[in-house]
Design a protein around this motif. Structure first.
Motif, PDB file in Angstrom:
ATOM      1  N   LYS A  56      42.485   2.521  33.659  1.00 62.46           N
ATOM      2  CA  LYS A  56      41.115   1.773  33.361  1.00 62.46           C
ATOM      3  C   LYS A  56      40.314   3.120  32.140  1.00 62.46           C
ATOM      4  O   LYS A  56      40.064   2.842  31.305  1.00 62.46           O
ATOM      5  CB  LYS A  56      40.883   1.217  33.811  1.00 62.46           C
ATOM      6  CG  LYS A  56      41.417   0.033  34.578  1.00 62.46           C
ATOM      7  CD  LYS A  56      40.641  -1.054  35.824  1.00 62.46           C
ATOM      8  CE  LYS A  56      41.370  -2.294  35.720  1.00 62.46           C
ATOM      9  NZ  LYS A  56      40.819  -3.057  37.466  1.00 62.46           N
ATOM     10  N   THR A  57      40.485   3.992  32.736  1.00 65.33           N
ATOM     11  CA  THR A  57      39.573   4.976  32.269  1.00 65.33           C
ATOM     12  C   THR A  57      39.480   5.553  31.076  1.00 65.33           C
ATOM     13  O   THR A  57      38.955   5.898  30.285  1.00 65.33           O
ATOM     14  CB  THR A  57      39.398   5.983  33.303  1.00 65.33           C
ATOM     15  OG1 THR A  57      38.330   5.290  34.781  1.00 65.33           O
ATOM     16  CG2 THR A  57      38.064   6.820  32.517  1.00 65.33           C
ATOM     17  N   LYS A  82      43.204   2.987  38.694  1.00 66.21           N
ATOM     18  CA  LYS A  82      41.390   2.987  38.507  1.00 66.21           C
ATOM     19  C   LYS A  82      41.519   3.963  37.261  1.00 66.21           C
ATOM     20  O   LYS A  82      41.154   4.102  35.968  1.00 66.21           O
ATOM     21  CB  LYS A  82      40.603   3.691  39.385  1.00 66.21           C
ATOM     22  CG  LYS A  82      39.705   3.788  39.129  1.00 66.21           C
ATOM     23  CD  LYS A  82      38.695   4.223  40.919  1.00 66.21           C
ATOM     24  CE  LYS A  82      36.818   5.000  40.127  1.00 66.21           C
ATOM     25  NZ  LYS A  82      36.646   4.836  41.824  1.00 66.21           N
ATOM     26  N   ARG A  83      43.338   5.258  37.045  1.00 67.35           N
ATOM     27  CA  ARG A  83      42.703   5.668  36.073  1.00 67.35           C
ATOM     28  C   ARG A  83      43.242   5.628  35.061  1.00 67.35           C
ATOM     29  O   ARG A  83      42.598   5.706  33.496  1.00 67.35           O
ATOM     30  CB  ARG A  83      43.863   7.329  36.645  1.00 67.35           C
ATOM     31  CG  ARG A  83      43.876   8.641  35.852  1.00 67.35           C
ATOM     32  CD  ARG A  83      44.060   9.505  36.632  1.00 67.35           C
ATOM     33  NE  ARG A  83      46.130   9.165  37.348  1.00 67.35           N
ATOM     34  CZ  ARG A  83      45.830   9.102  38.870  1.00 67.35           C
ATOM     35  NH1 ARG A  83      45.136   9.049  39.701  1.00 67.35           N
ATOM     36  NH2 ARG A  83      47.816   9.001  38.661  1.00 67.35           N
ATOM     37  N   GLU A 116      46.397   1.769  43.787  1.00 65.06           N
ATOM     38  CA  GLU A 116      44.645   1.385  43.289  1.00 65.06           C
ATOM     39  C   GLU A 116      44.119   3.076  42.600  1.00 65.06           C
ATOM     40  O   GLU A 116      43.764   2.775  41.462  1.00 65.06           O
ATOM     41  CB  GLU A 116      44.717   1.483  44.609  1.00 65.06           C
ATOM     42  CG  GLU A 116      44.665   0.189  45.264  1.00 65.06           C
ATOM     43  CD  GLU A 116      43.433  -0.389  46.467  1.00 65.06           C
ATOM     44  OE1 GLU A 116      42.848   0.853  47.065  1.00 65.06           O
ATOM     45  OE2 GLU A 116      44.014  -1.028  47.297  1.00 65.06           O
TER      46      GLU A 116
END
Length: 388
Positions: free
Chosen positions: A131-132, A128-129, A124
């Motif tokens: 996407k950034t 998230k990383r 997860e």
């Protein structure tokens, strides 16, 4: 000289009838002798007879649901036991090992789930990383898709592990139940009426539960009376019934008929009989009734001589059945009554009939002598001829 024998023959011919007539008048024949019975008052009871077998109202075969050696037997024949009381124990080693194995499998599945849950958190964060980084063009879309796939796969693996945990939990519960089955307890209050398996014997429940003990509640007994097809149409639930046993023929046990089974016991064998070509001539239907047995005088499988009461009457006029003649169309019977030494025909109406005496409803009075037999009508035995 030839006329003298002729005169003698004529004299003899005239003398013989004269002698017979004189003897007939001097010694008349005795009047016919009839066998009679008086019309009297008595108690009558019309019944249907049947033969039955006594069974406990509740009987249970207590068996084993697991394999193993019968380690100990806690009761003996004839003991009274209460519901939940320990009856026997089977060696629990095999079931204890199965429980340990199931608990180990559950612990392994839970550990795998915890490891996979930690991996899920890692994926997860990685997603998230990615996407950034994709927003700032620091990563490619392929890396983002890889992170998403890893996250989805881990979630599916977690769902599979959850199912494994549920299955392992069921295995643990089953193992616990099987371990509990090594302690055999009484399913009801009752008495031990048979010990089938002894201590030290090995029981195997591969196909069916082997019987260890048979226990029954003997406070109430059920009688299954076999009623013939000729009589079953006259037998109905609610009729009074009584029976005797061979050990106490003078004592009657009373009850009320509870039910008539709609089919005979032989119904299950009819197909096999038709295949083999054999037939059953006698058909019996089971009549069921219960009787209290507080002192346990009545035992399992005793034979009962059963009487189903069709009707009863106290101190009614009765006549022997042997005196009844042919039944007329109006239902009355022909009876001969001896009056002043001569038989007279009467027509009577009959009520209850116990096959020995019959109730007189009309046609006779108390004290009348009815003819039950006429010696003149008895067959005369011819002397046997012996040939040489």
């Amino acid at each position: 000289m030839k006329k003298k024998p002729l005169r003698w023959l004529i004299a003899i011919a005239l003398l013989v009838p004269a002698v017979w007539l004189i003897a007939r008048l001097a010694f008349p024949p005795a009047p016919p002798h009839y066998l009679t019975a008086p019309v009297a008052r008595m108690d009558l009871e019309e019944t249907v007879l049947a033969s039955g077998t006594l069974k406990p109202v509740k009987q249970v075969s207590v068996g084993a649901q697991v394999n193993g050696q019968l380690k100990s037997l806690k009761v003996k024949l004839g003991d009274r036991v209460s519901k939940g009381q320990l009856l026997a124990e089977i060696d629990p080693v095999l079931q204890q090992n199965e429980l340990r194995k199931a608990e180990a499998g559950l612990a392994r599945a839970e550990a795998d789930r915890r490891a996979k849950a930690a991996q899920l958190v890692q994926y997860e964060l990685a997603l998230k990383r990615q996407k950034t980084m994709l927003v700032s063009d620091a990563s490619s879309r392929a890396d983002l898709e890889t992170a998403q796939a890893q996250l989805d796969s881990t979630r599916a693996e977690l769902a599979a592990l959850a199912a494994q945990i549920r299955q392992a939990t069921v295995d643990v519960d089953t193992a616990k139940a099987n371990l509990g089955y090594t302690r055999i307890v009484a399913p009801m209050d009752g008495e031990i009426i048979s010990v089938v398996t002894q201590e030290g014997q090995t029981v195997v429940s591969a196909q069916s539960a082997p019987t260890i003990l048979i226990m029954a509640n003997l406070d109430t007994m059920t009688i299954k009376a076999q009623v013939s097809e000729a009589d079953v149409v006259r037998v109905k639930p609610g009729q009074p019934v009584y029976f005797t046993i061979l050990g106490a023929p003078g004592k009657r046990f009373y009850s009320t008929l509870r039910a008539i089974e709609p089919a005979p016991e032989s119904i299950g064998t009819e197909s096999s009989q038709s295949t083999t070509g054999s037939t059953t001539t006698a058909v019996y239907y089971n009549g069921l009734f219960d009787v209290p047995n507080p002192n346990h005088v009545l035992k399992t499988s005793m034979t009962a001589q059963v009487s189903v009461v069709q009707g009863a009457a106290k101190q009614v006029l009765a006549v022997p059945v042997a005196a009844l003649g042919k039944q007329e169309k109006d239902g009355r019977y022909a009876v001969r009554v001896l009056e002043q030494g001569k038989p007279q025909d009467r027509k009577v109406r009959i009520g209850l009939n116990d096959n020995v005496n019959a109730q007189v409803l009309a046609g006779l009075n108390e004290g009348d002598k009815v003819i039950v037999g006429d010696p003149a009508q008895l067959p005369v035995e011819k002397p046997s001829e012996v040939g040489f």
